[in-house]
Design a protein around this motif. Structure first.
Motif, PDB file in Angstrom:
ATOM      1  N   THR A 145     -29.462 -44.959 -66.684  1.00  0.00           N
ATOM      2  CA  THR A 145     -30.624 -44.388 -66.016  1.00  0.00           C
ATOM      3  C   THR A 145     -30.974 -43.045 -66.656  1.00  0.00           C
ATOM      4  O   THR A 145     -30.224 -42.506 -67.471  1.00  0.00           O
ATOM      5  CB  THR A 145     -30.344 -44.187 -64.521  1.00  0.00           C
ATOM      6  N   HIS A 146     -32.128 -42.518 -66.251  1.00  0.00           N
ATOM      7  CA  HIS A 146     -32.564 -41.234 -66.802  1.00  0.00           C
ATOM      8  C   HIS A 146     -31.577 -40.120 -66.450  1.00  0.00           C
ATOM      9  O   HIS A 146     -31.214 -39.292 -67.290  1.00  0.00           O
ATOM     10  CB  HIS A 146     -33.958 -40.893 -66.261  1.00  0.00           C
ATOM     11  N   SER A 147     -31.129 -40.087 -65.195  1.00  0.00           N
ATOM     12  CA  SER A 147     -30.190 -39.045 -64.775  1.00  0.00           C
ATOM     13  C   SER A 147     -28.846 -39.206 -65.478  1.00  0.00           C
ATOM     14  O   SER A 147     -28.207 -38.216 -65.853  1.00  0.00           O
ATOM     15  CB  SER A 147     -30.004 -39.079 -63.262  1.00  0.00           C
ATOM     16  N   GLU A 148     -28.399 -40.440 -65.669  1.00  0.00           N
ATOM     17  CA  GLU A 148     -27.137 -40.662 -66.385  1.00  0.00           C
ATOM     18  C   GLU A 148     -27.260 -40.233 -67.846  1.00  0.00           C
ATOM     19  O   GLU A 148     -26.311 -39.684 -68.419  1.00  0.00           O
ATOM     20  CB  GLU A 148     -26.753 -42.139 -66.294  1.00  0.00           C
ATOM     21  N   THR A 149     -28.411 -40.473 -68.440  1.00  0.00           N
ATOM     22  CA  THR A 149     -28.629 -40.051 -69.830  1.00  0.00           C
ATOM     23  C   THR A 149     -28.572 -38.535 -69.952  1.00  0.00           C
ATOM     24  O   THR A 149     -27.977 -37.986 -70.890  1.00  0.00           O
ATOM     25  CB  THR A 149     -29.985 -40.571 -70.323  1.00  0.00           C
ATOM     26  N   ILE A 150     -29.180 -37.852 -68.979  1.00  0.00           N
ATOM     27  CA  ILE A 150     -29.153 -36.382 -69.009  1.00  0.00           C
ATOM     28  C   ILE A 150     -27.714 -35.884 -68.872  1.00  0.00           C
ATOM     29  O   ILE A 150     -27.276 -34.982 -69.606  1.00  0.00           O
ATOM     30  CB  ILE A 150     -30.041 -35.812 -67.889  1.00  0.00           C
ATOM     31  N   LYS A 151     -26.962 -36.474 -67.939  1.00  0.00           N
ATOM     32  CA  LYS A 151     -25.610 -35.988 -67.661  1.00  0.00           C
ATOM     33  C   LYS A 151     -24.625 -36.378 -68.755  1.00  0.00           C
ATOM     34  O   LYS A 151     -23.751 -35.580 -69.124  1.00  0.00           O
ATOM     35  CB  LYS A 151     -25.145 -36.555 -66.314  1.00  0.00           C
ATOM     36  N   LYS A 152     -24.733 -37.571 -69.299  1.00  0.00           N
ATOM     37  CA  LYS A 152     -23.725 -38.069 -70.239  1.00  0.00           C
ATOM     38  C   LYS A 152     -24.080 -37.845 -71.706  1.00  0.00           C
ATOM     39  O   LYS A 152     -23.184 -37.842 -72.561  1.00  0.00           O
ATOM     40  CB  LYS A 152     -23.524 -39.575 -70.007  1.00  0.00           C
ATOM     41  N   VAL A 153     -25.355 -37.655 -72.012  1.00  0.00           N
ATOM     42  CA  VAL A 153     -25.769 -37.577 -73.418  1.00  0.00           C
ATOM     43  C   VAL A 153     -26.414 -36.231 -73.743  1.00  0.00           C
ATOM     44  O   VAL A 153     -25.956 -35.506 -74.624  1.00  0.00           O
ATOM     45  CB  VAL A 153     -26.740 -38.736 -73.767  1.00  0.00           C
ATOM     46  N   ILE A 154     -27.491 -35.915 -73.029  1.00  0.00           N
ATOM     47  CA  ILE A 154     -28.286 -34.746 -73.416  1.00  0.00           C
ATOM     48  C   ILE A 154     -27.531 -33.446 -73.180  1.00  0.00           C
ATOM     49  O   ILE A 154     -27.464 -32.574 -74.060  1.00  0.00           O
ATOM     50  CB  ILE A 154     -29.632 -34.745 -72.664  1.00  0.00           C
ATOM     51  N   LEU A 155     -26.946 -33.291 -71.991  1.00  0.00           N
ATOM     52  CA  LEU A 155     -26.224 -32.051 -71.705  1.00  0.00           C
ATOM     53  C   LEU A 155     -25.042 -31.828 -72.653  1.00  0.00           C
ATOM     54  O   LEU A 155     -24.879 -30.722 -73.198  1.00  0.00           O
ATOM     55  CB  LEU A 155     -25.769 -32.023 -70.251  1.00  0.00           C
ATOM     56  N   PRO A 156     -24.177 -32.838 -72.886  1.00  0.00           N
ATOM     57  CA  PRO A 156     -23.091 -32.605 -73.856  1.00  0.00           C
ATOM     58  C   PRO A 156     -23.592 -32.298 -75.262  1.00  0.00           C
ATOM     59  O   PRO A 156     -23.019 -31.462 -75.965  1.00  0.00           O
ATOM     60  CB  PRO A 156     -22.308 -33.922 -73.818  1.00  0.00           C
ATOM     61  N   ALA A 157     -24.681 -32.960 -75.685  1.00  0.00           N
ATOM     62  CA  ALA A 157     -25.205 -32.713 -77.028  1.00  0.00           C
ATOM     63  C   ALA A 157     -25.825 -31.321 -77.147  1.00  0.00           C
ATOM     64  O   ALA A 157     -25.840 -30.727 -78.227  1.00  0.00           O
ATOM     65  CB  ALA A 157     -26.240 -33.776 -77.390  1.00  0.00           C
ATOM     66  N   ALA A 158     -26.334 -30.802 -76.030  1.00  0.00           N
ATOM     67  CA  ALA A 158     -26.973 -29.480 -76.043  1.00  0.00           C
ATOM     68  C   ALA A 158     -26.017 -28.355 -75.677  1.00  0.00           C
ATOM     69  O   ALA A 158     -26.444 -27.204 -75.527  1.00  0.00           O
ATOM     70  CB  ALA A 158     -28.164 -29.474 -75.087  1.00  0.00           C
ATOM     71  N   ILE A 159     -24.731 -28.667 -75.527  1.00  0.00           N
ATOM     72  CA  ILE A 159     -23.744 -27.661 -75.107  1.00  0.00           C
ATOM     73  C   ILE A 159     -23.747 -26.423 -75.997  1.00  0.00           C
ATOM     74  O   ILE A 159     -23.686 -25.297 -75.492  1.00  0.00           O
ATOM     75  CB  ILE A 159     -22.336 -28.292 -75.055  1.00  0.00           C
ATOM     76  N   PRO A 160     -23.805 -26.544 -77.336  1.00  0.00           N
ATOM     77  CA  PRO A 160     -23.811 -25.308 -78.147  1.00  0.00           C
ATOM     78  C   PRO A 160     -24.936 -24.351 -77.769  1.00  0.00           C
ATOM     79  O   PRO A 160     -24.713 -23.157 -77.616  1.00  0.00           O
ATOM     80  CB  PRO A 160     -23.975 -25.839 -79.576  1.00  0.00           C
ATOM     81  N   GLY A 161     -26.148 -24.869 -77.603  1.00  0.00           N
ATOM     82  CA  GLY A 161     -27.259 -24.007 -77.221  1.00  0.00           C
ATOM     83  C   GLY A 161     -27.130 -23.474 -75.807  1.00  0.00           C
ATOM     84  O   GLY A 161     -27.472 -22.322 -75.531  1.00  0.00           O
ATOM     85  N   ILE A 162     -26.619 -24.311 -74.893  1.00  0.00           N
ATOM     86  CA  ILE A 162     -26.450 -23.867 -73.509  1.00  0.00           C
ATOM     87  C   ILE A 162     -25.397 -22.776 -73.420  1.00  0.00           C
ATOM     88  O   ILE A 162     -25.556 -21.785 -72.694  1.00  0.00           O
ATOM     89  CB  ILE A 162     -26.087 -25.073 -72.618  1.00  0.00           C
ATOM     90  N   VAL A 163     -24.299 -22.955 -74.152  1.00  0.00           N
ATOM     91  CA  VAL A 163     -23.253 -21.920 -74.153  1.00  0.00           C
ATOM     92  C   VAL A 163     -23.796 -20.612 -74.720  1.00  0.00           C
ATOM     93  O   VAL A 163     -23.499 -19.527 -74.208  1.00  0.00           O
ATOM     94  CB  VAL A 163     -22.034 -22.398 -74.963  1.00  0.00           C
ATOM     95  N   GLY A 164     -24.608 -20.713 -75.768  1.00  0.00           N
ATOM     96  CA  GLY A 164     -25.223 -19.508 -76.315  1.00  0.00           C
ATOM     97  C   GLY A 164     -26.122 -18.821 -75.295  1.00  0.00           C
ATOM     98  O   GLY A 164     -26.128 -17.589 -75.189  1.00  0.00           O
ATOM     99  N   ALA A 165     -26.875 -19.603 -74.536  1.00  0.00           N
ATOM    100  CA  ALA A 165     -27.741 -19.032 -73.506  1.00  0.00           C
ATOM    101  C   ALA A 165     -26.929 -18.356 -72.416  1.00  0.00           C
ATOM    102  O   ALA A 165     -27.261 -17.247 -71.959  1.00  0.00           O
ATOM    103  CB  ALA A 165     -28.616 -20.140 -72.900  1.00  0.00           C
ATOM    104  N   ILE A 166     -25.851 -19.004 -72.000  1.00  0.00           N
ATOM    105  CA  ILE A 166     -25.011 -18.426 -70.949  1.00  0.00           C
ATOM    106  C   ILE A 166     -24.320 -17.162 -71.447  1.00  0.00           C
ATOM    107  O   ILE A 166     -24.197 -16.163 -70.718  1.00  0.00           O
ATOM    108  CB  ILE A 166     -23.985 -19.467 -70.460  1.00  0.00           C
ATOM    109  N   LEU A 167     -23.881 -17.187 -72.705  1.00  0.00           N
ATOM    110  CA  LEU A 167     -23.232 -15.994 -73.275  1.00  0.00           C
ATOM    111  C   LEU A 167     -24.214 -14.823 -73.319  1.00  0.00           C
ATOM    112  O   LEU A 167     -23.863 -13.692 -72.971  1.00  0.00           O
ATOM    113  CB  LEU A 167     -22.731 -16.296 -74.683  1.00  0.00           C
TER     114      LEU A 167
END
Length: 465
Positions: free
Chosen positions: A357-379
């Motif tokens: 599903t769309h929500s599963e894709t966001i949780k299992k694929v998009i968020l893990p793939a975008a982790i480097p950018g998200i960590v940079g934003a949080i830092l």
């Protein structure tokens, strides 16, 4: 002529030399139709000529500006010593400053009736030195600029590789800029480190790191009461962590949810309106957030506490943390949204094609793939929270209380640095040197956050490369 005017003139000469370089290359080639016979493009010859004109002249101006004042002062001191009839001058620096002030008065046509003949002679000598230095600087700068242009124009031939020389110059400029950035960083670290060492020579490092009382007051006389000073920084560290934690607890989840909505659910029209409006928050001055916290949020929290019979301080960590979290939301949401948008569409389509599903894709694929950018934003958001000052000053107060209670008044490291360095200060007491020790702790904390973020980014990047 001032240095700024000379720089402007050099830029104009460089612009003219760019055109001259192009025209010279065309002439050497035998016309515009024959420029293909050259080993480099005409624009590359023009750029090389402009660089050869501007860079040596600018470097000469920088060198001249660095030594001009020392040379003039040295010549002036020799003149003052000779005019003193061999007497030893104990306050030479003061005398030289008086001569400069008198010369400024003469230049501005102010009253100089109280000056002696010797002082007038020294001032006139100083004015003459400055005029000669200005004319010499102007002449040498123009000679260098024009001479370099003439030299490079004479070298332009069919076999002259302008592109190779241009690339070497550009590489040198990039290396120089990188070196300046590196040396600036080293200079900042060394200045903070040396002053911190001076502080720790007066105050034990164990007291600073593990002490629970912060009262950086130094006695001005032996019989003064309450001026012994206490430099335990634990209350400052706890206050900084408490307010930053409150801010991040608001900014991270809200920012991530906004990023997910804008990148995955919102239409282009909504995104084009919502994202710019959200990013306006990032441009609001922090003092405005401080006013908002002190005049709106803090009273609301205090009134709510009265309704439920809970005493809340007028200046609380909760008010400062909430407003700081609002301020940080655009950093988290905007950078996280960019990271999620940059995830390859093939990953998303492949997940949806496998039946997710769309929500599963966001949780299992998009968020893990975008982790480097998200960590940079949080830092970036954490660093912004740790370094914030105005909101804490106006909403949380200056009291260094050791508490983990968010409804009480606390202070942070940055606020105390500002308090310690207000007004005219001499960097020879533990009170002022404590600011550098606090700055060193902030630097170490930020460095540790960067190292942790790099490890996280490297780990997930290896999984998705």
């Amino acid at each position: 002529m001032t240095t700024a005017n000379l720089v402007f003139i050099v830029m104009l000469i460089a612009l003219a030399s760019y055109w001259l370089g192009i025209q010279r290359s065309i002439k050497v080639a035998g016309g515009k139709q024959q420029v293909k016979d050259l080993v480099s493009l005409p624009s590359q010859y023009g750029l090389l000529t402009a660089f050869w004109c501007g860079i040596p002249a600018i470097l000469f101006l920088l060198l001249w500006s660095a030594i001009e004042s020392s040379v003039i002062d040295s010549l002036l001191i020799d003149k003052v010593v000779l005019s003193a009839d061999g007497q030893i001058q104990q306050n030479m620096g003061l005398i030289v400053n008086n001569v400069k002030l008198l010369a400024e008065k003469i230049t501005l046509s102010e009253d100089i009736s109280s000056a002696t003949d010797i002082q007038l002679q020294n001032a006139q000598f100083f004015i003459a030195l400055n005029e000669k230095a200005t004319w010499l600087k102007t002449l040498l700068t123009l000679v260098i600029a024009v001479g370099c242009v003439s030299t490079i124009l004479a070298k332009i031939k069919h076999s002259f590789h302008a592109r190779n020389n241009l690339e070497r110059i550009v590489s040198g400029l990039l290396f120089t800029c990188s070196g300046i950035a590196l040396l600036t960083t080293i200079g900042i670290v060394m200045s903070v480190l040396f002053e911190s060492i001076s502080f720790f020579s007066q105050v034990p490092i164990t007291e600073f790191l593990f002490g629970t009382q912060w009262s950086p007051q130094i006695a001005m006389r032996a019989d003064q009461v309450g001026g012994s000073g206490a430099f335990g920084a634990i209350p400052l560290f706890v206050g900084t962590i408490l307010i930053s934690t409150i801010a991040m607890c608001l900014a991270i989840p809200v920012g991530l949810m906004i990023a997910i909505y804008l990148s995955q659910y919102a239409t282009k029209r909504i995104r084009s309106i919502a994202k710019p409006m959200l990013e306006v928050l990032a441009g609001v001055p922090t003092v405005v957030y401080g006013f908002f916290a002190a005049l709106t949020v803090a009273p609301l929290i205090r009134d709510f506490g009265l309704l439920i019979d809970l005493p809340i301080a007028a200046e609380s960590a909760l008010a400062a943390g909430l407003v700081m979290g609002i301020m940080i939301i655009p950093f988290v949401s905007s950078l996280s949204e960019d990271a999620m948008t940059a995830v390859p569409v093939a990953l998303k389509e492949g997940s949806l094609g496998m039946g997710a599903t769309h929500s599963e894709t966001i949780k299992k694929v998009i968020l893990p793939a975008a982790i480097p950018g998200i960590v940079g934003a949080i830092l970036l958001a954490v660093s912004r929270a740790i370094g914030e000052t105005m909101i804490v000053v106006m909403a949380a107060g200056l009291a260094a209380n050791l508490t983990f209670n968010p409804i009480e008044s606390v202070t942070t490291v940055t606020v105390q640095i500002v308090s310690l360095l207000k007004g005219d200060q001499e960097f020879d007491s533990a009170k002022t040197l404590a600011a550098f020790a606090l700055g060193l702790m902030l630097f170490i904390t930020t460095l540790a956050l960067n190292i942790a973020a790099l490890k996280i980014v490297r780990k997930y990047r290896e999984q998705y490369d």
